[in-house]
Scaffold this motif. Structure first.
Motif, mmCIF file in Angstrom:
data_model
loop_
_atom_site.group_PDB
_atom_site.id
_atom_site.type_symbol
_atom_site.label_atom_id
_atom_site.label_comp_id
_atom_site.label_asym_id
_atom_site.label_seq_id
_atom_site.Cartn_x
_atom_site.Cartn_y
_atom_site.Cartn_z
ATOM 1 N N PRO A 139 2.121 20.373 13.983
ATOM 2 C CA PRO A 139 3.495 19.784 13.176
ATOM 3 C C PRO A 139 3.625 18.497 13.171
ATOM 4 O O PRO A 139 4.127 17.812 12.385
ATOM 5 N N SER A 140 2.963 17.990 14.202
ATOM 6 C CA SER A 140 3.209 16.116 14.378
ATOM 7 C C SER A 140 2.341 15.779 13.119
ATOM 8 O O SER A 140 3.022 14.765 12.386
ATOM 9 N N LEU A 141 1.390 16.041 12.911
ATOM 10 C CA LEU A 141 0.571 15.432 11.952
ATOM 11 C C LEU A 141 1.080 15.722 10.353
ATOM 12 O O LEU A 141 1.136 14.786 9.602
ATOM 13 N N ALA A 142 1.822 16.766 10.314
ATOM 14 C CA ALA A 142 2.329 17.196 9.133
ATOM 15 C C ALA A 142 3.671 16.178 8.786
ATOM 16 O O ALA A 142 3.882 15.947 7.873
ATOM 17 N N GLN A 143 4.370 15.829 9.875
ATOM 18 C CA GLN A 143 5.436 14.992 9.785
ATOM 19 C C GLN A 143 4.905 13.645 9.481
ATOM 20 O O GLN A 143 5.587 12.862 8.802
ATOM 21 N N VAL A 144 3.785 13.272 9.983
ATOM 22 C CA VAL A 144 3.255 11.952 9.871
ATOM 23 C C VAL A 144 3.101 11.762 8.333
ATOM 24 O O VAL A 144 3.334 10.988 7.564
ATOM 25 N N MET A 145 2.254 12.575 7.829
ATOM 26 C CA MET A 145 1.882 12.722 6.462
ATOM 27 C C MET A 145 3.103 12.762 5.453
ATOM 28 O O MET A 145 2.971 12.234 4.532
ATOM 29 N N ALA A 146 3.824 13.564 5.721
ATOM 30 C CA ALA A 146 5.217 13.612 5.206
ATOM 31 C C ALA A 146 5.931 12.278 5.036
ATOM 32 O O ALA A 146 6.296 11.608 3.903
ATOM 33 N N ALA A 147 6.038 11.781 6.336
ATOM 34 C CA ALA A 147 6.633 10.276 6.324
ATOM 35 C C ALA A 147 5.851 9.238 5.410
ATOM 36 O O ALA A 147 6.352 8.433 4.694
ATOM 37 N N LEU A 148 4.583 9.307 5.615
ATOM 38 C CA LEU A 148 3.595 8.392 4.578
ATOM 39 C C LEU A 148 3.671 8.628 3.138
ATOM 40 O O LEU A 148 3.968 7.719 2.419
ATOM 41 N N THR A 149 3.934 9.972 2.599
ATOM 42 C CA THR A 149 4.303 10.037 1.415
ATOM 43 C C THR A 149 5.450 9.635 0.848
ATOM 44 O O THR A 149 5.800 9.165 -0.144
ATOM 45 N N GLU A 150 6.486 9.769 1.666
ATOM 46 C CA GLU A 150 7.829 9.495 1.435
ATOM 47 C C GLU A 150 7.970 7.802 0.998
ATOM 48 O O GLU A 150 8.627 7.538 0.111
ATOM 49 N N VAL A 151 7.300 7.112 2.007
ATOM 50 C CA VAL A 151 7.456 5.448 1.881
ATOM 51 C C VAL A 151 6.501 5.070 0.984
ATOM 52 O O VAL A 151 6.744 3.889 0.720
ATOM 53 N N SER A 152 5.521 5.586 0.567
ATOM 54 C CA SER A 152 4.463 5.167 -0.283
ATOM 55 C C SER A 152 4.982 4.730 -1.893
ATOM 56 O O SER A 152 5.935 5.759 -2.212
ATOM 57 N N ALA A 153 4.727 3.728 -2.462
ATOM 58 C CA ALA A 153 5.062 3.460 -3.650
ATOM 59 C C ALA A 153 4.447 4.280 -4.751
ATOM 60 O O ALA A 153 3.517 4.506 -4.619
ATOM 61 N N GLN A 154 5.219 4.422 -5.798
ATOM 62 C CA GLN A 154 4.780 5.269 -6.913
ATOM 63 C C GLN A 154 4.194 4.091 -7.883
ATOM 64 O O GLN A 154 4.271 3.126 -7.786
ATOM 65 N N PRO A 155 3.011 4.644 -8.431
ATOM 66 C CA PRO A 155 2.414 3.539 -9.498
ATOM 67 C C PRO A 155 3.414 2.672 -10.394
ATOM 68 O O PRO A 155 4.361 3.171 -10.808
ATOM 69 N N GLY A 156 3.263 1.721 -10.157
ATOM 70 C CA GLY A 156 4.041 0.501 -10.814
ATOM 71 C C GLY A 156 5.442 0.121 -10.104
ATOM 72 O O GLY A 156 6.179 -0.679 -10.651
ATOM 73 N N GLU A 157 5.606 0.612 -9.047
ATOM 74 C CA GLU A 157 6.852 0.479 -8.123
ATOM 75 C C GLU A 157 6.648 -0.382 -6.991
ATOM 76 O O GLU A 157 5.542 -0.496 -6.365
ATOM 77 N N THR A 158 7.210 -1.458 -6.914
ATOM 78 C CA THR A 158 7.334 -2.623 -6.071
ATOM 79 C C THR A 158 8.463 -2.118 -4.887
ATOM 80 O O THR A 158 9.597 -1.913 -5.343
ATOM 81 N N VAL A 159 7.874 -2.036 -3.578
ATOM 82 C CA VAL A 159 8.953 -1.604 -2.471
ATOM 83 C C VAL A 159 8.934 -2.802 -1.652
ATOM 84 O O VAL A 159 7.658 -3.157 -1.041
ATOM 85 N N GLY A 160 10.102 -2.956 -1.001
ATOM 86 C CA GLY A 160 10.224 -3.887 -0.065
ATOM 87 C C GLY A 160 9.918 -5.293 -0.228
ATOM 88 O O GLY A 160 9.581 -5.700 -1.575
ATOM 89 N N ARG A 161 10.004 -6.344 0.716
ATOM 90 C CA ARG A 161 9.475 -7.859 0.301
ATOM 91 C C ARG A 161 8.478 -8.099 1.608
ATOM 92 O O ARG A 161 8.296 -7.451 2.585
ATOM 93 N N TYR A 162 7.810 -8.870 0.982
ATOM 94 C CA TYR A 162 6.586 -9.439 1.687
ATOM 95 C C TYR A 162 6.799 -10.679 2.286
ATOM 96 O O TYR A 162 7.549 -11.869 1.705
ATOM 97 N N GLY A 163 6.586 -11.056 3.645
ATOM 98 C CA GLY A 163 6.738 -12.492 4.028
ATOM 99 C C GLY A 163 8.203 -12.379 4.640
ATOM 100 O O GLY A 163 8.811 -12.826 5.356
#
Length: 97
Positions: free
Chosen positions: A73-97
């Protein structure tokens, strides 16, 4: 244990879900050999047998069942969270620096 065995854990959990190395390999998009090697590496790191293997079946040992219940269950939650925050192709998310 010095390193977190996430790829090996993912392979083991796929085998546990599918009850098959071949089906787990298809699910993960890798070879059956890669899945088998990953599970062997995890068992070696943990110093325990997680899967009982015969020529016709794969089943969980008691240790394997405990690992599925505890980490699955924990690994499933981690994978879901990573999928949720990952950018879609062409999408810029957040700021750097």
């Amino acid at each position: 244990m010095n390193t977190a065995p996430f790829p090996q854990l993912q392979a083991f959990l796929a085998v546990a879900r599918q009850r098959s190395f071949s089906a787990a390999a298809r699910e993960l998009g890798v070879s059956r050999s890669a899945v088998s090697q990953a599970v062997r590496q995890l068992e070696k790191q943990l110093h325990v047998v997680l899967l009982a293997r015969t020529t016709r079946s794969v089943s969980l040992t008691d240790a394997g069942r405990r690992l599925v219940d505890g980490a699955g269950p924990s690994l499933a939650q981690v994978m879901a969270a990573l999928t949720e925050v990952s950018a879609q192709p062409g999408e810029t998310v957040g700021r750097y620096g």
